[in-house]
Design a protein around this motif. Structure first.
Motif, PDB file in Angstrom:
ATOM      1  N   GLY A  89       0.816  -1.207   0.000  1.00 58.14           N
ATOM      2  CA  GLY A  89       0.000   0.000   0.000  1.00 58.14           C
ATOM      3  C   GLY A  89       0.847   1.253   0.000  1.00 58.14           C
ATOM      4  O   GLY A  89       0.546   2.229  -0.713  1.00 58.14           O
ATOM      5  N   CYS A  90       1.907   1.252   0.789  1.00 53.76           N
ATOM      6  CA  CYS A  90       2.820   2.391   0.850  1.00 53.76           C
ATOM      7  C   CYS A  90       3.457   2.662  -0.508  1.00 53.76           C
ATOM      8  O   CYS A  90       3.501   3.805  -0.988  1.00 53.76           O
ATOM      9  CB  CYS A  90       3.894   2.127   1.903  1.00 53.76           C
ATOM     10  N   LEU A  91       3.938   1.605  -1.149  1.00 55.00           N
ATOM     11  CA  LEU A  91       4.595   1.745  -2.448  1.00 55.00           C
ATOM     12  C   LEU A  91       3.610   2.229  -3.506  1.00 55.00           C
ATOM     13  O   LEU A  91       3.945   3.082  -4.341  1.00 55.00           O
ATOM     14  CB  LEU A  91       5.199   0.407  -2.864  1.00 55.00           C
ATOM     15  N   LEU A  92       2.396   1.721  -3.460  1.00 56.66           N
ATOM     16  CA  LEU A  92       1.380   2.112  -4.431  1.00 56.66           C
ATOM     17  C   LEU A  92       1.066   3.600  -4.342  1.00 56.66           C
ATOM     18  O   LEU A  92       0.957   4.294  -5.365  1.00 56.66           O
ATOM     19  CB  LEU A  92       0.107   1.293  -4.201  1.00 56.66           C
ATOM     20  N   VAL A  93       0.921   4.097  -3.109  1.00 59.78           N
ATOM     21  CA  VAL A  93       0.618   5.518  -2.928  1.00 59.78           C
ATOM     22  C   VAL A  93       1.782   6.387  -3.390  1.00 59.78           C
ATOM     23  O   VAL A  93       1.590   7.386  -4.087  1.00 59.78           O
ATOM     24  CB  VAL A  93       0.268   5.810  -1.455  1.00 59.78           C
ATOM     25  N   MET A  94       2.994   6.029  -3.004  1.00 59.07           N
ATOM     26  CA  MET A  94       4.136   6.866  -3.365  1.00 59.07           C
ATOM     27  C   MET A  94       4.413   6.856  -4.865  1.00 59.07           C
ATOM     28  O   MET A  94       4.863   7.857  -5.422  1.00 59.07           O
ATOM     29  CB  MET A  94       5.376   6.423  -2.583  1.00 59.07           C
ATOM     30  N   ARG A  95       4.115   5.736  -5.533  1.00 59.22           N
ATOM     31  CA  ARG A  95       4.289   5.699  -6.984  1.00 59.22           C
ATOM     32  C   ARG A  95       3.303   6.627  -7.679  1.00 59.22           C
ATOM     33  O   ARG A  95       3.527   7.056  -8.802  1.00 59.22           O
ATOM     34  CB  ARG A  95       4.125   4.269  -7.510  1.00 59.22           C
ATOM     35  N   GLY A  96       2.190   6.924  -6.981  1.00 60.88           N
ATOM     36  CA  GLY A  96       1.212   7.828  -7.556  1.00 60.88           C
ATOM     37  C   GLY A  96       1.547   9.295  -7.356  1.00 60.88           C
ATOM     38  O   GLY A  96       0.886  10.177  -7.931  1.00 60.88           O
ATOM     39  N   LEU A  97       2.564   9.591  -6.542  1.00 62.81           N
ATOM     40  CA  LEU A  97       2.977  10.976  -6.312  1.00 62.81           C
ATOM     41  C   LEU A  97       3.909  11.427  -7.427  1.00 62.81           C
ATOM     42  O   LEU A  97       4.824  10.700  -7.817  1.00 62.81           O
ATOM     43  CB  LEU A  97       3.683  11.095  -4.953  1.00 62.81           C
ATOM     44  N   ARG A  98       3.711  12.612  -7.909  1.00 63.71           N
ATOM     45  CA  ARG A  98       4.505  13.130  -9.017  1.00 63.71           C
ATOM     46  C   ARG A  98       5.973  13.296  -8.607  1.00 63.71           C
ATOM     47  O   ARG A  98       6.274  13.842  -7.552  1.00 63.71           O
ATOM     48  CB  ARG A  98       3.933  14.467  -9.480  1.00 63.71           C
ATOM     49  N   GLY A  99       6.877  12.836  -9.441  1.00 65.88           N
ATOM     50  CA  GLY A  99       8.295  13.055  -9.212  1.00 65.88           C
ATOM     51  C   GLY A  99       9.004  11.951  -8.456  1.00 65.88           C
ATOM     52  O   GLY A  99      10.220  11.992  -8.295  1.00 65.88           O
ATOM     53  N   TRP A 100       8.249  10.919  -8.004  1.00 68.85           N
ATOM     54  CA  TRP A 100       8.883   9.826  -7.251  1.00 68.85           C
ATOM     55  C   TRP A 100       9.259   8.699  -8.203  1.00 68.85           C
ATOM     56  O   TRP A 100       8.436   8.223  -8.975  1.00 68.85           O
ATOM     57  CB  TRP A 100       7.940   9.308  -6.178  1.00 68.85           C
ATOM     58  N   THR A 101      10.483   8.252  -8.108  1.00 71.24           N
ATOM     59  CA  THR A 101      10.929   7.102  -8.899  1.00 71.24           C
ATOM     60  C   THR A 101      10.766   5.834  -8.067  1.00 71.24           C
ATOM     61  O   THR A 101      10.621   5.884  -6.840  1.00 71.24           O
ATOM     62  CB  THR A 101      12.401   7.249  -9.301  1.00 71.24           C
ATOM     63  N   ILE A 102      10.810   4.706  -8.723  1.00 75.19           N
ATOM     64  CA  ILE A 102      10.684   3.431  -8.019  1.00 75.19           C
ATOM     65  C   ILE A 102      11.796   3.238  -6.988  1.00 75.19           C
ATOM     66  O   ILE A 102      11.532   2.822  -5.857  1.00 75.19           O
ATOM     67  CB  ILE A 102      10.637   2.271  -9.024  1.00 75.19           C
ATOM     68  N   PRO A 103      13.086   3.530  -7.311  1.00 78.42           N
ATOM     69  CA  PRO A 103      14.144   3.355  -6.298  1.00 78.42           C
ATOM     70  C   PRO A 103      13.897   4.204  -5.043  1.00 78.42           C
ATOM     71  O   PRO A 103      14.117   3.725  -3.921  1.00 78.42           O
ATOM     72  CB  PRO A 103      15.413   3.798  -7.028  1.00 78.42           C
ATOM     73  N   CYS A 104      13.476   5.438  -5.231  1.00 77.53           N
ATOM     74  CA  CYS A 104      13.224   6.296  -4.067  1.00 77.53           C
ATOM     75  C   CYS A 104      12.064   5.765  -3.234  1.00 77.53           C
ATOM     76  O   CYS A 104      12.118   5.741  -2.000  1.00 77.53           O
ATOM     77  CB  CYS A 104      12.928   7.726  -4.518  1.00 77.53           C
ATOM     78  N   ALA A 105      10.994   5.348  -3.910  1.00 79.35           N
ATOM     79  CA  ALA A 105       9.836   4.806  -3.198  1.00 79.35           C
ATOM     80  C   ALA A 105      10.211   3.539  -2.436  1.00 79.35           C
ATOM     81  O   ALA A 105       9.801   3.342  -1.288  1.00 79.35           O
ATOM     82  CB  ALA A 105       8.702   4.525  -4.186  1.00 79.35           C
ATOM     83  N   LEU A 106      11.001   2.668  -3.074  1.00 82.71           N
ATOM     84  CA  LEU A 106      11.447   1.446  -2.406  1.00 82.71           C
ATOM     85  C   LEU A 106      12.326   1.758  -1.202  1.00 82.71           C
ATOM     86  O   LEU A 106      12.244   1.080  -0.167  1.00 82.71           O
ATOM     87  CB  LEU A 106      12.206   0.556  -3.392  1.00 82.71           C
ATOM     88  N   ALA A 107      13.176   2.801  -1.324  1.00 83.55           N
ATOM     89  CA  ALA A 107      14.048   3.176  -0.211  1.00 83.55           C
ATOM     90  C   ALA A 107      13.226   3.642   0.987  1.00 83.55           C
ATOM     91  O   ALA A 107      13.509   3.289   2.139  1.00 83.55           O
ATOM     92  CB  ALA A 107      15.019   4.271  -0.646  1.00 83.55           C
ATOM     93  N   ILE A 108      12.175   4.435   0.734  1.00 82.60           N
ATOM     94  CA  ILE A 108      11.311   4.900   1.823  1.00 82.60           C
ATOM     95  C   ILE A 108      10.594   3.724   2.474  1.00 82.60           C
ATOM     96  O   ILE A 108      10.517   3.624   3.717  1.00 82.60           O
ATOM     97  CB  ILE A 108      10.291   5.927   1.295  1.00 82.60           C
ATOM     98  N   CYS A 109      10.062   2.811   1.659  1.00 88.58           N
ATOM     99  CA  CYS A 109       9.395   1.626   2.206  1.00 88.58           C
ATOM    100  C   CYS A 109      10.357   0.797   3.052  1.00 88.58           C
ATOM    101  O   CYS A 109       9.990   0.281   4.115  1.00 88.58           O
ATOM    102  CB  CYS A 109       8.829   0.767   1.071  1.00 88.58           C
ATOM    103  N   TRP A 110      11.594   0.679   2.579  1.00 94.04           N
ATOM    104  CA  TRP A 110      12.600  -0.090   3.321  1.00 94.04           C
ATOM    105  C   TRP A 110      12.893   0.554   4.668  1.00 94.04           C
ATOM    106  O   TRP A 110      13.016  -0.133   5.681  1.00 94.04           O
ATOM    107  CB  TRP A 110      13.862  -0.197   2.484  1.00 94.04           C
ATOM    108  N   MET A 111      12.978   1.887   4.701  1.00 90.34           N
ATOM    109  CA  MET A 111      13.235   2.576   5.971  1.00 90.34           C
ATOM    110  C   MET A 111      12.052   2.455   6.915  1.00 90.34           C
ATOM    111  O   MET A 111      12.222   2.340   8.133  1.00 90.34           O
ATOM    112  CB  MET A 111      13.595   4.041   5.708  1.00 90.34           C
ATOM    113  N   PHE A 112      10.828   2.450   6.368  1.00 89.16           N
ATOM    114  CA  PHE A 112       9.659   2.190   7.210  1.00 89.16           C
ATOM    115  C   PHE A 112       9.776   0.813   7.861  1.00 89.16           C
ATOM    116  O   PHE A 112       9.529   0.639   9.055  1.00 89.16           O
ATOM    117  CB  PHE A 112       8.374   2.247   6.382  1.00 89.16           C
ATOM    118  N   ALA A 113      10.141  -0.174   7.045  1.00 93.50           N
ATOM    119  CA  ALA A 113      10.240  -1.548   7.544  1.00 93.50           C
ATOM    120  C   ALA A 113      11.331  -1.687   8.594  1.00 93.50           C
ATOM    121  O   ALA A 113      11.237  -2.502   9.511  1.00 93.50           O
ATOM    122  CB  ALA A 113      10.506  -2.502   6.384  1.00 93.50           C
ATOM    123  N   CYS A 114      12.394  -0.882   8.467  1.00 96.65           N
ATOM    124  CA  CYS A 114      13.528  -0.968   9.388  1.00 96.65           C
ATOM    125  C   CYS A 114      13.305  -0.177  10.684  1.00 96.65           C
ATOM    126  O   CYS A 114      14.124  -0.272  11.601  1.00 96.65           O
ATOM    127  CB  CYS A 114      14.797  -0.444   8.713  1.00 96.65           C
TER     128      CYS A 114
END
Length: 266
Positions: free
Chosen positions: A134-159
């Motif tokens: 869900g987190c990745l889906l929302v961030m991918r919908g935000l303008r200007g976010w790339t997949i690597p950046c979105a994945l990095a944020i999700c990873w930091m949430f998980a950590c």
């Protein structure tokens, strides 16, 4: 240029990502060792204090569903007997009372076909998939976010500490509720009102959070969304009555008002 700035930002956070990754790895190793040695779900410390994690109640709820319609799932003695059968030869004298709505028992029911340890792993993987998905889906919908950046944020949430702790405890909220929130707002923004209504209804197993989702729906006058939520809520209640028996469903309001006064529960 924007891509270069994002790359620089991500590189500048590499130390934080590395530290958080180390903490997550340590948490996973510790949790895995305790699970393999049967000391995670319940254990007794050096001072003979007995501890069980939140997941035991979810697994107990699943086991109660297996007993069939008519089971008094909200009876403290029935819940205590179910938990004690899971943690045997250890035992508790008072129940850690499970006050979740009747349809949460249905949500947990598939876990009863697995061993407690396997069910714990499946529950955490499912919760993490919903939360991070869900987190990745929302961030991918935000303008200007790339997949690597979105994945990095999700990873930091998980950590993060809360992210690790909710997995370690197998909590009913945590990642699953975070994912439902993200998915709701994704559908809300995309004007997928029926899907958003179903997700709103799904969050009612934690009723204290529903009001935060009702505010945007009411203020935007999304009546189809609210109607879908009411319809799915009615369906879940009807399914609970069919599976658990209407006695458990109709008894739930009394449980909410009187459970904290009982001396039989913790």
């Amino acid at each position: 240029m924007a891509g270069a700035r994002r790359f620089f930002w991500l590189g500048g956070q590499s130390v934080y990502v590395a530290v958080l990754s180390f903490l997550l790895a340590a948490c996973l190793v510790s949790t895995s060792m305790q699970l393999v040695n049967h000391k995670l779900l319940f254990s007794r410390d050096d001072d003979s204090h007995f501890h069980i994690i939140d997941f035991i109640n979810s697994y107990s709820a699943a086991k109660l569903v297996q007993q069939g319609p008519g089971t008094a799932v909200y009876d403290p003695k029935v819940q205590l007997a179910s938990v004690n059968s899971i943690i045997a030869p250890e035992h508790l004298d008072q129940a850690f009372y499970f006050q979740y709505p009747p349809y949460f028992f249905l949500m947990a029911a598939p876990l009863a076909w697995l061993s407690p340890e396997a069910a714990f792993v499946v529950w955490n993987l499912f919760s993490l998939f919903v939360g991070l998905g869900g987190c990745l889906l929302v961030m991918r919908g935000l303008r200007g976010w790339t997949i690597p950046c979105a994945l990095a944020i999700c990873w930091m949430f998980a950590c993060s500490l809360p992210g690790c702790q909710t997995l370690h405890m197998g909590q009913q909220g945590g990642w699953l509720m975070v994912g439902l929130f993200f998915l709701f707002f994704f559908c809300f923004v995309k004007r997928q009102d029926v899907a958003a209504g179903l997700l709103l209804s799904a969050t009612t197993y934690k009723p204290q959070y529903v009001f935060f989702l009702l505010i945007p729906a009411l203020s935007a006058r999304r009546w189809l969304l609210l109607l879908a939520a009411l319809g799915f809520e009615a369906f879940m209640i009807a399914a609970s009555g069919f599976v658990l028996g209407w006695g458990a469903v109709l008894d739930y309001p009394r449980v909410l008002f009187n459970a904290e006064k009982s001396e039989e529960i913790v």
